[in-house]
Write a protein that holds these residues in place. Sequence first.
Motif, mmCIF file in Angstrom:
data_model
loop_
_atom_site.group_PDB
_atom_site.id
_atom_site.type_symbol
_atom_site.label_atom_id
_atom_site.label_comp_id
_atom_site.label_asym_id
_atom_site.label_seq_id
_atom_site.Cartn_x
_atom_site.Cartn_y
_atom_site.Cartn_z
ATOM 1 N N SER A 13 0.840 -1.196 0.000
ATOM 2 C CA SER A 13 0.000 0.000 0.000
ATOM 3 C C SER A 13 0.874 1.244 0.000
ATOM 4 O O SER A 13 1.783 1.367 0.827
ATOM 5 C CB SER A 13 -0.899 -0.004 1.247
ATOM 6 N N GLY A 14 0.621 2.143 -0.960
ATOM 7 C CA GLY A 14 1.383 3.374 -1.010
ATOM 8 C C GLY A 14 2.863 3.177 -1.268
ATOM 9 O O GLY A 14 3.687 3.975 -0.808
ATOM 10 N N GLY A 15 3.196 2.106 -1.999
ATOM 11 C CA GLY A 15 4.597 1.863 -2.337
ATOM 12 C C GLY A 15 5.416 1.231 -1.237
ATOM 13 O O GLY A 15 6.656 1.231 -1.298
ATOM 14 N N GLN A 16 4.751 0.648 -0.232
ATOM 15 C CA GLN A 16 5.488 -0.013 0.846
ATOM 16 C C GLN A 16 4.667 -1.165 1.414
ATOM 17 O O GLN A 16 3.448 -1.240 1.206
ATOM 18 C CB GLN A 16 5.819 0.983 1.950
ATOM 19 N N TRP A 17 5.346 -2.050 2.135
ATOM 20 C CA TRP A 17 4.668 -3.149 2.804
ATOM 21 C C TRP A 17 4.254 -2.710 4.199
ATOM 22 O O TRP A 17 5.078 -2.230 4.975
ATOM 23 C CB TRP A 17 5.586 -4.370 2.893
ATOM 24 N N LEU A 18 2.975 -2.871 4.506
ATOM 25 C CA LEU A 18 2.442 -2.513 5.812
ATOM 26 C C LEU A 18 2.023 -3.798 6.521
ATOM 27 O O LEU A 18 1.028 -4.436 6.141
ATOM 28 C CB LEU A 18 1.240 -1.584 5.673
ATOM 29 N N VAL A 33 -7.562 0.879 5.227
ATOM 30 C CA VAL A 33 -6.429 0.028 5.588
ATOM 31 C C VAL A 33 -5.974 0.514 6.957
ATOM 32 O O VAL A 33 -5.450 1.623 7.087
ATOM 33 C CB VAL A 33 -5.285 0.127 4.569
ATOM 34 N N VAL A 34 -6.211 -0.306 8.002
ATOM 35 C CA VAL A 34 -6.000 0.142 9.371
ATOM 36 C C VAL A 34 -5.188 -0.898 10.143
ATOM 37 O O VAL A 34 -5.151 -2.080 9.764
ATOM 38 C CB VAL A 34 -7.351 0.376 10.082
ATOM 39 N N PRO A 35 -4.539 -0.476 11.235
ATOM 40 C CA PRO A 35 -3.854 -1.458 12.081
ATOM 41 C C PRO A 35 -4.826 -2.544 12.540
ATOM 42 O O PRO A 35 -5.986 -2.259 12.876
ATOM 43 C CB PRO A 35 -3.343 -0.619 13.253
ATOM 44 N N ALA A 36 -4.364 -3.779 12.536
ATOM 45 C CA ALA A 36 -5.231 -4.915 12.854
ATOM 46 C C ALA A 36 -5.884 -4.734 14.214
ATOM 47 O O ALA A 36 -5.233 -4.369 15.202
ATOM 48 C CB ALA A 36 -4.434 -6.214 12.811
ATOM 49 N N GLY A 37 -7.202 -4.971 14.270
ATOM 50 C CA GLY A 37 -7.934 -4.957 15.522
ATOM 51 C C GLY A 37 -8.400 -3.602 15.996
ATOM 52 O O GLY A 37 -9.071 -3.514 17.034
ATOM 53 N N THR A 38 -8.085 -2.535 15.254
ATOM 54 C CA THR A 38 -8.464 -1.196 15.728
ATOM 55 C C THR A 38 -9.904 -0.832 15.385
ATOM 56 O O THR A 38 -10.461 0.079 15.993
ATOM 57 C CB THR A 38 -7.524 -0.123 15.151
ATOM 58 N N VAL A 39 -10.508 -1.493 14.444
ATOM 59 C CA VAL A 39 -11.900 -1.229 14.072
ATOM 60 C C VAL A 39 -12.717 -2.491 14.316
ATOM 61 O O VAL A 39 -12.438 -3.535 13.718
ATOM 62 C CB VAL A 39 -12.013 -0.801 12.593
ATOM 63 N N PRO A 40 -13.695 -2.437 15.216
ATOM 64 C CA PRO A 40 -14.516 -3.629 15.477
ATOM 65 C C PRO A 40 -15.262 -4.073 14.214
ATOM 66 O O PRO A 40 -15.756 -3.241 13.454
ATOM 67 C CB PRO A 40 -15.503 -3.153 16.561
ATOM 68 N N HIS A 41 -15.327 -5.368 14.028
ATOM 69 C CA HIS A 41 -16.037 -5.906 12.869
ATOM 70 C C HIS A 41 -17.493 -6.175 13.219
ATOM 71 O O HIS A 41 -17.820 -6.617 14.325
ATOM 72 C CB HIS A 41 -15.366 -7.186 12.375
ATOM 73 N N THR A 42 -18.371 -5.905 12.288
ATOM 74 C CA THR A 42 -19.790 -6.131 12.475
ATOM 75 C C THR A 42 -20.054 -7.616 12.729
ATOM 76 O O THR A 42 -19.473 -8.472 12.044
ATOM 77 C CB THR A 42 -20.573 -5.684 11.232
ATOM 78 N N LEU A 48 -11.748 -12.701 6.014
ATOM 79 C CA LEU A 48 -10.727 -13.555 5.410
ATOM 80 C C LEU A 48 -9.462 -13.404 6.229
ATOM 81 O O LEU A 48 -8.893 -12.305 6.317
ATOM 82 C CB LEU A 48 -10.474 -13.134 3.960
ATOM 83 N N ASP A 49 -9.035 -14.470 6.866
ATOM 84 C CA ASP A 49 -7.861 -14.425 7.733
ATOM 85 C C ASP A 49 -6.606 -14.272 6.890
ATOM 86 O O ASP A 49 -6.245 -15.157 6.121
ATOM 87 C CB ASP A 49 -7.789 -15.703 8.567
ATOM 88 N N GLY A 50 -5.931 -13.127 7.047
ATOM 89 C CA GLY A 50 -4.704 -12.870 6.295
ATOM 90 C C GLY A 50 -3.454 -13.063 7.108
ATOM 91 O O GLY A 50 -2.367 -12.642 6.673
ATOM 92 N N SER A 51 -3.559 -13.708 8.258
ATOM 93 C CA SER A 51 -2.388 -13.897 9.122
ATOM 94 C C SER A 51 -1.289 -14.638 8.377
ATOM 95 O O SER A 51 -1.526 -15.712 7.803
ATOM 96 C CB SER A 51 -2.783 -14.688 10.369
ATOM 97 N N GLY A 52 -0.102 -14.056 8.387
ATOM 98 C CA GLY A 52 1.036 -14.679 7.724
ATOM 99 C C GLY A 52 1.028 -14.556 6.217
ATOM 100 O O GLY A 52 1.940 -15.065 5.555
ATOM 101 N N ALA A 53 0.016 -13.887 5.653
ATOM 102 C CA ALA A 53 -0.107 -13.783 4.202
ATOM 103 C C ALA A 53 0.221 -12.372 3.735
ATOM 104 O O ALA A 53 0.380 -11.444 4.540
ATOM 105 C CB ALA A 53 -1.516 -14.174 3.766
ATOM 106 N N HIS A 54 0.312 -12.203 2.415
ATOM 107 C CA HIS A 54 0.645 -10.918 1.805
ATOM 108 C C HIS A 54 -0.418 -10.572 0.766
ATOM 109 O O HIS A 54 -0.725 -11.386 -0.110
ATOM 110 C CB HIS A 54 2.029 -10.972 1.158
ATOM 111 N N LEU A 55 -0.947 -9.351 0.868
ATOM 112 C CA LEU A 55 -2.050 -8.909 0.015
ATOM 113 C C LEU A 55 -1.548 -7.872 -0.982
ATOM 114 O O LEU A 55 -0.921 -6.881 -0.595
ATOM 115 C CB LEU A 55 -3.162 -8.303 0.872
ATOM 116 N N VAL A 369 -2.844 -1.156 -2.769
ATOM 117 C CA VAL A 369 -4.102 -1.355 -2.047
ATOM 118 C C VAL A 369 -4.325 -0.161 -1.122
ATOM 119 O O VAL A 369 -3.762 -0.083 -0.028
ATOM 120 C CB VAL A 369 -4.075 -2.671 -1.246
ATOM 121 N N VAL A 370 -5.123 0.775 -1.565
ATOM 122 C CA VAL A 370 -5.412 1.989 -0.799
ATOM 123 C C VAL A 370 -6.925 2.231 -0.815
ATOM 124 O O VAL A 370 -7.638 1.703 -1.676
ATOM 125 C CB VAL A 370 -4.683 3.224 -1.383
#
Length: 436
Positions: A13-18, A33-42, A48-55, A369-370
Amino acid sequence: MHVDAVTNTTVWSGGQWLPGRDVLLARGRVAAVVPAGTVPHTPGAALLDGSGAHLIPGLVNTHTHLHQARMRGIGEGQPLLSWLRLVGEETVALTPEQAYAAAAAAATEALRSGTTTLVEHMWPHPSAEVHDAVLRALRDAGIRAVLCRGVADRPDVSRRWGFDPRLMQPLEETLEHAGALAAAMRGSRVSPGLAVPNPRCLTQDGMRRVRSWAEERGLPVSIHLLETDTDEVMCRQHAGTGAVDYLAEAGFLWERLLAVHCVTLDARGQALLARHRVAVSYNPLSNMRLGSGIAPVPAMLAAGLRVGIGVDGAASNDTQDILEALRIGAYLQRAAHRQADLLGFGRMIDIGSNGANAALGLEECPHGVVPGVRADLVLHRFERDFATLPVRDPGATLLTCAGTRTVDTVLIDGEAVLRDGRSLRLNEAALAAALV
């Protein structure tokens, strides 16, 4: 299944890996695109669990011929014109059932390597049923596509022009059918365009009519140009001018033209195409297999040309693996220029996801991805293939050794159309049986 968020992933995102990010989706687009867990999910949200993956953003294959999925290995070792004769024979004999199976299988194969949009350069064909079958296959596969209907108006019984005359139709009839085909695409992920086999297949009057028809409707036109020196030689023989000048004299250079291959495009031609905002589709693997040469991509980019990546049809590339095309496309230029740092991941991901989008009428996504971009996304899991491990730099891994083995999930408009490397839309076993 529509996904509401990709959670706890590493995102380009934005030319870098976050790392450690949640990518929130809404109405088919990236909402945040936010730090994981900062926005509660409905409650009940599809996560989709992206743990350990790259988007990463989905990749755009700017050139293919879907029906060639039935022609793998054809004409191996033969140069372009004799190879074209063999492809032409099979294209003339193509049935709607064969066209559907080939297009559905090729689209699924493309998805497996992270292609979310493909540009189908259809050969001219008199059968409306063949075109309907291809459109139906693209819709069934769920992929985004630009379906370019083939047009030509210069008959040539000698077939030295690289186009089988049995596929010829009157130009007005062809354009009328293209209009009907465009109407049938409304409301789908498939958009219309036109496809010209090469400069030799349209008279200059035909070029003016084709451009006018496309411009009135805001559509792109794809044309094979200077794949070898044949275009240049034959245009000089029959029109007394070179291929690029032949197009220019007919007013056939503009910002919605996609010039495919451009292997022998010289500096003057590059400047002329850039001045008219023409985009280029770079097809390294096809050009290598047919012995056509190496497109001058660094010079094109320096001249201001927009360049996208093309996989080409399976008759000249053998696969629809866009990551392989990106990798070899970079390596080929490095070898030709003896420069190891040429066309690194940042440049190649932009070429692969955004290089020719404007010419094709696709939304541009130059920053990865922005928020606001379409949710056409690809989730890679490098642990699926130990040949990609360890991951020292995710971009380097994606460019140098990732492939169909590492593609886990493909989203288009936020819908998962591929999961665990398998289609969620089509019966892959049935497709394989239809191609045997």
